[in-house]
Design an enzyme around this catalytic site. Structure first.
Site, mmCIF file in Angstrom:
data_model
loop_
_atom_site.group_PDB
_atom_site.id
_atom_site.type_symbol
_atom_site.label_atom_id
_atom_site.label_comp_id
_atom_site.label_asym_id
_atom_site.label_seq_id
_atom_site.Cartn_x
_atom_site.Cartn_y
_atom_site.Cartn_z
ATOM 1 N N ASP A 127 0.850 -1.185 0.000
ATOM 2 C CA ASP A 127 0.000 0.000 0.000
ATOM 3 C C ASP A 127 0.891 1.242 0.000
ATOM 4 O OD1 ASP A 127 -2.543 1.247 0.024
ATOM 5 O OD2 ASP A 127 -2.299 1.708 2.146
ATOM 6 N N HIS A 134 -3.670 14.163 0.392
ATOM 7 C CA HIS A 134 -3.948 13.313 1.553
ATOM 8 C C HIS A 134 -2.802 13.360 2.561
ATOM 9 C CE1 HIS A 134 -5.205 9.931 3.999
ATOM 10 N NE2 HIS A 134 -4.075 9.291 3.726
ATOM 11 N N GLU A 200 -10.362 4.069 3.224
ATOM 12 C CA GLU A 200 -9.331 4.700 2.408
ATOM 13 C C GLU A 200 -9.684 4.424 0.948
ATOM 14 O OE1 GLU A 200 -5.334 3.747 3.569
ATOM 15 O OE2 GLU A 200 -5.491 5.049 5.343
ATOM 16 N N GLU A 202 -9.069 4.104 -2.672
ATOM 17 C CA GLU A 202 -7.844 3.852 -3.417
ATOM 18 C C GLU A 202 -8.127 3.187 -4.760
ATOM 19 O OE1 GLU A 202 -4.559 2.135 -1.368
ATOM 20 O OE2 GLU A 202 -5.282 2.714 0.633
ATOM 21 N N ASP A 234 -9.013 0.330 1.514
ATOM 22 C CA ASP A 234 -8.104 -0.213 2.520
ATOM 23 C C ASP A 234 -8.561 0.284 3.889
ATOM 24 O OD1 ASP A 234 -5.922 -1.794 3.178
ATOM 25 O OD2 ASP A 234 -4.542 -0.111 3.191
ATOM 26 N N ARG A 238 -8.114 3.761 12.867
ATOM 27 C CA ARG A 238 -7.197 4.877 13.154
ATOM 28 C C ARG A 238 -6.676 4.857 14.585
ATOM 29 N NH1 ARG A 238 -5.673 6.504 8.138
ATOM 30 N NH2 ARG A 238 -7.491 6.943 6.851
ATOM 31 N N GLN A 241 -4.130 2.040 14.828
ATOM 32 C CA GLN A 241 -2.974 2.428 14.013
ATOM 33 C C GLN A 241 -2.155 3.516 14.695
ATOM 34 O OE1 GLN A 241 -4.089 3.777 10.112
ATOM 35 N NE2 GLN A 241 -1.998 4.281 9.500
ATOM 36 N N LYS A 254 -4.368 -1.924 10.009
ATOM 37 C CA LYS A 254 -4.597 -1.958 8.566
ATOM 38 C C LYS A 254 -4.760 -3.367 8.016
ATOM 39 C CE LYS A 254 -3.961 1.103 6.097
ATOM 40 N NZ LYS A 254 -4.923 2.006 5.450
ATOM 41 N N THR A 258 -8.982 -5.581 3.408
ATOM 42 C CA THR A 258 -8.829 -4.693 2.262
ATOM 43 C C THR A 258 -9.810 -5.187 1.204
ATOM 44 O OG1 THR A 258 -6.486 -4.299 2.710
ATOM 45 C CG2 THR A 258 -7.259 -3.846 0.470
ATOM 46 N N GLU A 363 -10.076 12.733 7.158
ATOM 47 C CA GLU A 363 -9.944 14.045 6.510
ATOM 48 C C GLU A 363 -11.291 14.757 6.409
ATOM 49 O OE1 GLU A 363 -7.047 13.933 2.933
ATOM 50 O OE2 GLU A 363 -7.844 11.891 3.162
#
Length: 419
Positions: A127, A134, A200, A202, A234, A238, A241, A254, A258, A363
């Protein structure tokens, strides 16, 4: 295995699609499906139907029958670029030449009558972190007194190795992960389900042709090794992490899931969507330098939509990604690391410059301090059990058409009760 695809309307006749249909003969993405009670096999999407590629190849006496009559895409991926182009050319002929129509029709299945599976056996998963917007947003959130980007960010595509065994197909439920977490005010870490579960947005790159260990793949080798792209979510815990990341980076926050779309769009279907990467503001080392006048554009103009419980919450633009798929592949192999058929690498979260273009909830809500207000009055800082997230996308196609990339969706289910 994902549940059978559903549709609220009768599937269109695949030979009578509206002009510019995103899954017309100009697209033909690959997947793996199974009719009820039957084994998985390679399929190609045409409109609201899926074509049994191996069966029609055998019926028409094609030499590609054995390559396509498989339970996943890996044999086709391993066959290499010449075979990819030849098979695509054959498929296009099969679905467009009137003489083949009745043979093809016999091997078409309505999409809402089949189950869709993970299209390929994932070998390794990497990844990346390729969006400047970002990376800058997270830098401002977590390091407000420092420069948003770390010193290495514009010199190389930052990435980490993920867990290939937890890549799942769209439609698979996502179990809320548990682990250690510690807020700054907590005296000690606690264990439990994540309370800051995130997405996420992606794009994933699917590797076909392998490479030998001890060699590297140059920028010009991108199209010889990468078969196609897919949408990718993904999922990220948080809080887990944040506590585990220092000093080695993401792990349990993480690795739990996925999600990838059920359809892999071949690179040859995206030629009309290719764009140049943004202007580089720092000189690049030769193996990453794509500034030569004759360099092929390796960016893509993909229009992505993020929906939460059926409501659009963001539309991140992929065309602004700082690092391209070709550069990520070159960096991933420059130390001599080998490629394997079925390798998957993700772009990292895609975010634009505007607030409605951010690809993660951290975000969108500025780390939960500005919750999303959905139309039904519900607020979301991070994901709650029962939430459904769907990423969908399209790209410009030939002659003003659109190339559909399908969607990747997942529903959050509660963490198991601890024993």
């Amino acid at each position: 295995m994902a549940p059978a695809a559903t549709s609220e309307h009768t599937p269109l006749d695949p030979f009578d699609l509206p002009e510019g249909h995103p899954f017309g003969a100009h697209n033909l993405p690959y997947g793996v499906f199974s009719p009820a009670g039957q084994e998985p096999r390679v399929g190609v999407r045409l409109g609201d139907h899926v074509l049994d590629a191996g069966a029609v190849a055998a019926a028409l006496g094609s030499p590609y029958g054995t390559l396509l009559a498989r339970p996943n895409l890996n044999p086709l991926l391993a066959a290499g670029r010449t075979a990819w182009s030849d098979v695509r050319r054959a498929l296009t002929g099969w679905v467009t030449v009137p003489a083949h129509r009745e043979t093809v029709r016999a091997h078409l299945h309505p999409l809402d009558s089949v189950a869709l599976h993970l299209p390929f056996e994932v070998a390794d998963y990497v990844d990346f972190y390729a969006s400047e917007n970002h990376a800058s947003n997270l830098g401002r959130l977590f390091r407000p007194d420092e420069e948003p980007l770390k010193p290495n960010w514009k010199h190389l595509p930052v990435g980490y190795h993920g867990r290939a065994g937890t890549v799942v197909v769209s439609g698979t439920d996502v179990v809320r992960p548990s682990g250690q977490r510690k807020a700054p005010s907590d005296p000690a870490p606690v264990f439990g389900p994540s309370v800051r579960l995130d997405i996420e947005t992606e794009v994933g790159y699917v590797v076909g042709t392998p490479s030998a260990q001890g060699t590297s793949v140059p920028l010009a080798g991108y199209r010889d090794h990468v078969f196609g792209i897919c949408l990718l979510n993904d999922w990220s815990a948080r809080d887990i992490q944040n506590w585990e990341t220092v000093p080695l980076g993401p792990h349990l926050g993480k690795s739990f899931a996925t999600s990838v779309s059920a359809w892999i769009t071949p690179l040859d279907a995206l030629d009309a969507a290719r764009v140049a990467a943004p202007e580089r503001t720092v000189p690049l080392l030769p193996y990453l330098d794509d500034s030569a006048p004759d360099a092929e554009p390796a960016g893509y103009d993909l229009r992505i939509t993020v929906s939460l419980n059926g409501e659009v919450v963001s539309e991140p633009p992929f065309s602004g990604m700082y690092w391209t798929g070709a550069q990520m592949l070159a960096h991933m192999t420059v130390n001599g690391a080998s490629l394997r058929t079925g390798d998957l690498y993700g772009s990292g979260t895609i975010s634009g410059t505007e607030e409605n273009e951010r690809g993660s909830l951290i975000e969108m809500t500025w780390n939960g301090t500005r919750p999303l207000k959905l139309s039904d009055g519900v607020e979301r800082g991070f994901l709650e059990d029962g939430d459904v997230v769907t990423l969908s996308a399209w790209a410009p196609g030939p002659g003003g058409t659109r190339v559909g990339l399908g969607e990747v969706t997942g529903r959050i289910v509660p963490a198991p009760v601890a024993p």
